[in-house]
Design an enzyme around this catalytic site. Structure first.
Site, PDB file in Angstrom:
ATOM      1  N   ASP A   1     -12.904 -11.711  10.081  1.00 54.22           N
ATOM      2  CA  ASP A   1     -12.804 -12.274   8.733  1.00 54.22           C
ATOM      3  C   ASP A   1     -12.070 -13.614   8.781  1.00 54.22           C
ATOM      4  O   ASP A   1     -11.449 -13.957   9.779  1.00 54.22           O
ATOM      5  CB  ASP A   1     -12.102 -11.301   7.772  1.00 54.22           C
ATOM      6  CG  ASP A   1     -10.840 -10.685   8.371  1.00 54.22           C
ATOM      7  OD1 ASP A   1     -10.323 -11.208   9.377  1.00 54.22           O
ATOM      8  OD2 ASP A   1     -10.366  -9.680   7.823  1.00 54.22           O
TER       9      ASP A   1
ATOM     10  N   ASN B   1      -3.824  -1.628   0.983  1.00 56.44           N
ATOM     11  CA  ASN B   1      -4.729  -1.158  -0.081  1.00 56.44           C
ATOM     12  C   ASN B   1      -5.962  -0.446   0.490  1.00 56.44           C
ATOM     13  O   ASN B   1      -6.910  -0.164  -0.233  1.00 56.44           O
ATOM     14  CB  ASN B   1      -5.157  -2.323  -0.977  1.00 56.44           C
ATOM     15  CG  ASN B   1      -5.960  -3.377  -0.224  1.00 56.44           C
ATOM     16  OD1 ASN B   1      -6.225  -3.224   0.974  1.00 56.44           O
ATOM     17  ND2 ASN B   1      -6.360  -4.435  -0.915  1.00 56.44           N
TER      18      ASN B   1
ATOM     19  N   HIS C   1      -7.979  -1.684   2.829  1.00 53.97           N
ATOM     20  CA  HIS C   1      -9.077  -2.549   3.295  1.00 53.97           C
ATOM     21  C   HIS C   1      -9.225  -2.470   4.815  1.00 53.97           C
ATOM     22  O   HIS C   1      -8.280  -2.187   5.539  1.00 53.97           O
ATOM     23  CB  HIS C   1      -8.934  -3.982   2.783  1.00 53.97           C
ATOM     24  CG  HIS C   1      -7.852  -4.820   3.391  1.00 53.97           C
ATOM     25  ND1 HIS C   1      -7.268  -5.876   2.738  1.00 53.97           N
ATOM     26  CD2 HIS C   1      -7.238  -4.778   4.599  1.00 53.97           C
ATOM     27  CE1 HIS C   1      -6.364  -6.445   3.509  1.00 53.97           C
ATOM     28  NE2 HIS C   1      -6.318  -5.790   4.644  1.00 53.97           N
TER      29      HIS C   1
ATOM     30  N   GLU D   1     -12.367  -5.231   0.663  1.00 55.14           N
ATOM     31  CA  GLU D   1     -11.371  -4.787  -0.294  1.00 55.14           C
ATOM     32  C   GLU D   1     -11.876  -3.542  -1.039  1.00 55.14           C
ATOM     33  O   GLU D   1     -13.074  -3.220  -0.978  1.00 55.14           O
ATOM     34  CB  GLU D   1     -11.111  -5.920  -1.299  1.00 55.14           C
ATOM     35  CG  GLU D   1     -10.545  -7.188  -0.675  1.00 55.14           C
ATOM     36  CD  GLU D   1      -9.048  -7.103  -0.370  1.00 55.14           C
ATOM     37  OE1 GLU D   1      -8.565  -6.036   0.085  1.00 55.14           O
ATOM     38  OE2 GLU D   1      -8.360  -8.110  -0.577  1.00 55.14           O
TER      39      GLU D   1
HETATM   40  P1  PGA Z   1      -1.207  -5.626   9.085  1.00 61.00           P
HETATM   41  O1  PGA Z   1      -2.582  -5.873   8.356  1.00 61.00           O
HETATM   42  O2  PGA Z   1      -1.520  -5.211  10.477  1.00 61.00           O
HETATM   43  O3  PGA Z   1      -0.521  -6.959   9.056  1.00 61.00           O
HETATM   44  O4  PGA Z   1      -0.480  -4.575   8.322  1.00 61.00           O
HETATM   45  C1  PGA Z   1      -3.557  -4.896   8.478  1.00 61.00           C
HETATM   46  C2  PGA Z   1      -4.771  -5.309   7.699  1.00 61.00           C
HETATM   47  O5  PGA Z   1      -4.635  -5.878   6.614  1.00 61.00           O
HETATM   48  O6  PGA Z   1      -5.879  -5.043   8.192  1.00 61.00           O
END
Ligand code: PGA
Length: 248
Positions: A73, A142, A144, A149
């Site tokens: 992404d 959340n 995702h 999302e």
């Molecule tokens: P993080 O992000 O490893 O910084 O917690 C995970 C994600 O958003 O996929």
């Protein structure tokens, strides 16, 4: 290790063990297929895995010289050269220290003139490469996966979407107060990820315990995109440290 009819679950004691365990899956994939096609995440969770993989590359125990990479992404409207871009992050934290040739890295368009056409082209490039042999994922607070999302469909493909307030806050933290933090991203879709031969979902730390429980034990629903990876006993390997696995 627990194998259910939905996924394989590896619970390891610490974040360092998680890094090694996820790195092992990557190393084994490349050992079995040196020109494997990998999709890689950004974030704090995979940092230890990348450090370990770069160490293995330098030691000559994992050879990335034929491996092909796709970024998962990217923020929209942010140049890839911007140090805050996800592409820039992956080069800094992994591709450069591991000695991966930029020619083997496919980056998500961040400043597309025609977002729909370029998203489709990214999807087509994955298919032309033979599909993903391995997708490595983190899980957002959340739920995702990549930037799919909540609300993302199981059959979604590479596309542009608006980031939720949670993801914007997370981005703002990475952007170290440089505002405005990006509000849109292009991401590989859930369907694109589900087509991978193997999927690793990593979770680390107590802050992820609730969402990991929702993703693995709650209803399979677009409300928690990571839950859409289930049921997938042949492909899905969940690796969690003890803190993230607290509620499982
Ligand atoms: P993080 O992000 O490893 O910084 O917690 C995970 C994600 O958003 O996929």
């Amino acid at each position: 290790m627990r194998v259910s009819n939905e996924y394989t679950l590896r619970i390891v004691p610490t974040a360092a063990d998680l890094a090694r365990s996820a790195a092992d899956v990557v190393s084994e994939t490349i050992r079995d297929k040196p020109d494997a096609v990998l999709a890689l995440p950004t974030g704090s969770t995979p940092l230890g895995m990348f450090t370990e993989l770069a160490r293995r590359a330098r030691a000559g125990t994992t050879d990335f010289s034929r491996t092909r990479f796709f970024c998962l992404d990217e923020y929209l409207g942010v140049s890839k050269e911007d140090p805050n871009s996800l592409t820039g992050w992956l080069f800094r934290e992994f591709f450069t220290p591991a000695g991966v040739s930029a020619a083997h890295v496919h980056t998500v368009p961040s400043e597309p003139a025609d977002a729909e056409a370029e998203a489709q082209a990214y999807e087509d490039t994955i298919i032309r490469a033979g599909g993903l042999d391995l997708a490595v994922l983190g899980i957002g607070a959340n739920g995702h996966i990549a930037f799919n999302e909540p609300g993302s469909a199981r059959d979604s493909r590479t596309r542009v979407l608006d980031l939720t307030p949670e993801s914007r806050d997370q981005a703002a933290a990475y952007w170290q107060g440089t505002f405005p933090a990006p509000s849109r991203a292009m991401t590989i879709g859930v369907g694109t990820l589900l087509d991978a031969a193997k999927i690793v979902l990593m979770a680390s730390g107590e802050a992820k315990a609730g969402i990991l429980h929702a993703a693995l034990r709650g209803p399979i629903s677009p409300a928690v995109p990571a839950s859409l990876l289930r049921p997938n006993p042949e492909k899905l390997i969940v690796i969690a440290d003890a803190a993230a696995a607290r509620d499982l």
